[in-house]
Enzyme design. Structure first.
Site, mmCIF file in Angstrom:
data_model
loop_
_atom_site.group_PDB
_atom_site.id
_atom_site.type_symbol
_atom_site.label_atom_id
_atom_site.label_comp_id
_atom_site.label_asym_id
_atom_site.label_seq_id
_atom_site.Cartn_x
_atom_site.Cartn_y
_atom_site.Cartn_z
ATOM 1 N N TYR A 135 0.822 -1.215 0.000
ATOM 2 C CA TYR A 135 0.000 0.000 0.000
ATOM 3 C C TYR A 135 0.857 1.267 0.000
ATOM 4 O O TYR A 135 0.412 2.337 0.394
ATOM 5 C CB TYR A 135 -0.936 0.030 1.217
ATOM 6 C CG TYR A 135 -1.997 -1.067 1.249
ATOM 7 C CD1 TYR A 135 -2.128 -1.998 0.232
ATOM 8 C CD2 TYR A 135 -2.873 -1.155 2.315
ATOM 9 C CE1 TYR A 135 -3.085 -3.004 0.276
ATOM 10 C CE2 TYR A 135 -3.845 -2.151 2.375
ATOM 11 C CZ TYR A 135 -3.943 -3.070 1.349
ATOM 12 O OH TYR A 135 -4.902 -4.061 1.409
ATOM 13 N N LYS A 185 4.842 -14.728 1.823
ATOM 14 C CA LYS A 185 4.532 -15.612 0.699
ATOM 15 C C LYS A 185 5.855 -15.797 -0.033
ATOM 16 O O LYS A 185 5.984 -15.515 -1.225
ATOM 17 C CB LYS A 185 3.441 -14.967 -0.176
ATOM 18 C CG LYS A 185 2.924 -15.840 -1.306
ATOM 19 C CD LYS A 185 2.238 -17.124 -0.857
ATOM 20 C CE LYS A 185 1.953 -18.004 -2.081
ATOM 21 N NZ LYS A 185 1.427 -19.337 -1.695
ATOM 22 N N ASP A 218 -1.491 -18.001 2.552
ATOM 23 C CA ASP A 218 -2.605 -18.898 2.219
ATOM 24 C C ASP A 218 -2.832 -19.925 3.334
ATOM 25 O O ASP A 218 -3.962 -20.153 3.783
ATOM 26 C CB ASP A 218 -2.397 -19.570 0.847
ATOM 27 C CG ASP A 218 -0.981 -20.079 0.611
ATOM 28 O OD1 ASP A 218 -0.124 -19.914 1.502
ATOM 29 O OD2 ASP A 218 -0.727 -20.657 -0.467
ATOM 30 N N ASP A 242 -3.993 -6.649 6.305
ATOM 31 C CA ASP A 242 -5.329 -6.106 6.050
ATOM 32 C C ASP A 242 -6.328 -7.248 5.867
ATOM 33 O O ASP A 242 -7.405 -7.268 6.470
ATOM 34 C CB ASP A 242 -5.267 -5.226 4.793
ATOM 35 C CG ASP A 242 -6.580 -4.525 4.501
ATOM 36 O OD1 ASP A 242 -7.406 -4.384 5.432
ATOM 37 O OD2 ASP A 242 -6.785 -4.122 3.341
ATOM 38 N N ASP A 246 -9.479 -8.798 8.633
ATOM 39 C CA ASP A 246 -10.913 -8.949 8.367
ATOM 40 C C ASP A 246 -11.343 -10.384 8.687
ATOM 41 O O ASP A 246 -12.441 -10.608 9.207
ATOM 42 C CB ASP A 246 -11.259 -8.612 6.907
ATOM 43 C CG ASP A 246 -11.851 -7.202 6.768
ATOM 44 O OD1 ASP A 246 -11.399 -6.305 7.518
ATOM 45 O OD2 ASP A 246 -12.756 -7.001 5.940
HETATM 46 C C1 IPM Z 1 -8.507 -1.065 7.143
HETATM 47 C C2 IPM Z 1 -9.214 -0.593 5.926
HETATM 48 C C3 IPM Z 1 -8.312 0.345 5.158
HETATM 49 C C4 IPM Z 1 -6.993 -0.325 4.925
HETATM 50 C C5 IPM Z 1 -8.887 0.812 3.827
HETATM 51 C C6 IPM Z 1 -10.224 1.455 4.023
HETATM 52 C C7 IPM Z 1 -7.936 1.670 3.051
HETATM 53 O O1 IPM Z 1 -9.612 -1.676 5.140
HETATM 54 O O2 IPM Z 1 -8.156 -0.242 8.000
HETATM 55 O O3 IPM Z 1 -8.286 -2.271 7.277
HETATM 56 O O4 IPM Z 1 -6.916 -1.289 4.182
HETATM 57 O O5 IPM Z 1 -6.014 0.083 5.504
HETATM 58 MN MN MN Z 2 -9.175 -3.597 6.005
#
Ligand code: IPM
Ligand code: MN
Length: 348
Positions: A135, A185, A218, A242, A246
């Site tokens: 990123y 990876k 993975d 990231d 989630d």
């Molecule tokens: C998070 C979010 C952000 C990220 C996005 C919204 C840019 O998904 O904080 O995990 O990936 O950093």
């Molecule tokens: Mn995120």
């Protein structure tokens, strides 16, 4: 009385709802433990963008620097401003400008919360690199709209960036169950991820008390579902972290429970605290967003400010509420009802 200057950036959608909820609880914690939070709110958001053509003023970062911490709700209202614009205009620049390179996300089930897994005893701390990697924002496009169009987005891994995040992971592991899992990876990405593995092995020499596992992303995704209780501290790059966080949110019952801290470990700038969830425009302003993730992120802020006792009390109050079935399941309690339950548990 001690007092801390907090910059509030509620942002968009339910970011506004949950910031208000979190601040109510944190203010009550201050009253109980003898400190004040001097909060100043900034209207930077997609609505602000529509008026001013930017997510924050040009001196926005300078304004924030004067604060002890930043509390952010959520950013994004894709119907009016593309996400790539709103996030690169507010959230991501703050993380980078203040060297908030460690994004910390705890994943465990709160009492009373039902997760989707058989295993209920996991307690994972994800440490996500937060300023570079995939990123970094390095890249470009040529021949736009033509058949020979090319888009390049290069991941950037510097020795400084990789060393500091892995060292941070080791330090966290040392303070917990002394197990660090480094996620890469390196079987497929032979430059950056092999480099990451090498740095991890070098630094391991400084932490003989911490055991280290190396896992590929993975396999790690599968492990978080099949055997999450085997994990302690997990350290990963920006993209991998990231995605894994989630997944971490999902196994802890959903994004309504996932807290996070963007930490600048050397304290050269303010750190920022925010729930992992987004702005959820569809439920904004309806008093139905779960504020638990936001309040928990606030507890992480108190911890960072040195108010460890208050932080622990807020977390305990959250747990008392969810144990009593308040806020533990989606759709059963309003935002203010959950907030009040946490507040009265804190005050009792
Ligand atoms: C998070 C979010 C952000 C990220 C996005 C919204 C840019 O998904 O904080 O995990 O990936 O950093
Ligand atoms: Mn995120």
């Amino acid at each position: 009385m001690k007092s801390y200057k907090i910059a509030l950036v509620p942002g968009d959608g339910i970011g506004v709802d949950v910031t208000e909820a979190a601040m109510e609880v944190l203010t009550a914690a201050g009253q109980k433990f003898g400190f004040a939070l001097e909060a100043e709110s900034f209207p930077w958001s997609c609505a602000y963008y529509l008026q001013h053509g930017a997510m924050m003023p040009t001196d926005g970062i300078t304004q924030l620097r004067a604060f002890d911490a930043i509390y952010l709700g959520a950013v994004g209202w894709p119907e009016t401003v593309p996400d790539a614009v709103s996030l690169h205009g507010l959230l991501l620049p703050i993380r980078k400008a203040f060297n908030q390179y460690a994004n910390i996300r705890p994943h465990r089930l709160l009492p009373g919360v039902e997760g989707p897994l058989k295993s209920e005893r996991f307690d994972i701390l994800c440490i996500r690199e937060n300023t570079e990697g995939e990123y970094a924002g390095a890249g470009g496009r040529v021949h736009q709209g033509m058949g020979n169009e090319v888009a390049v987005e290069t991941a950037i891994f510097t020795r400084e960036g990789v060393e500091r995040i892995i060292r941070f992971g080791f330090e966290q592991a040392r303070a917990r169950r002394k197990h660090l899992t480094s996620v890469t990876k390196s079987n497929a990405q032979k430059f950056s991820m092999v480099f990451w593995d090498e740095v991890t092995k070098e630094l391991a020499a400084d932490y003989p008390d911490v055991t280290v596992s190396h896992m590929h992303i993975d396999a790690m995704a599968a492990k978080m579902v099949m055997a999450p209780e085997s994990l302690d501290v997990v350290v990963a790059s920006n993209l991998f972290g990231d995605i894994l966080t989630d997944l971490g949110a999902a196994i802890q019952g959903g994004l309504g429970f996932a807290a996070s801290a963007n930490i600048c470990p050397d304290r050269s700038g303010p750190s920022m605290f925010e729930p992992v969830h987004g702005s959820a425009p569809d439920i904004a302003g309806q008093n139905i967003a779960n504020p638990i993730a936001a309040i928990w992120s606030g507890a992480m802020m108190l911890e960072h400010l040195g108010e460890g006792e208050a932080a622990a009390a807020v977390l305990f109050a959250i747990e008392s509420a969810t144990a009593a079935g308040i806020g533990s399941r989606p759709g059963t309690h309003a935002t203010d009802a959950i907030t009040n339950a946490v507040k009265s548990a804190l005050e009792s």
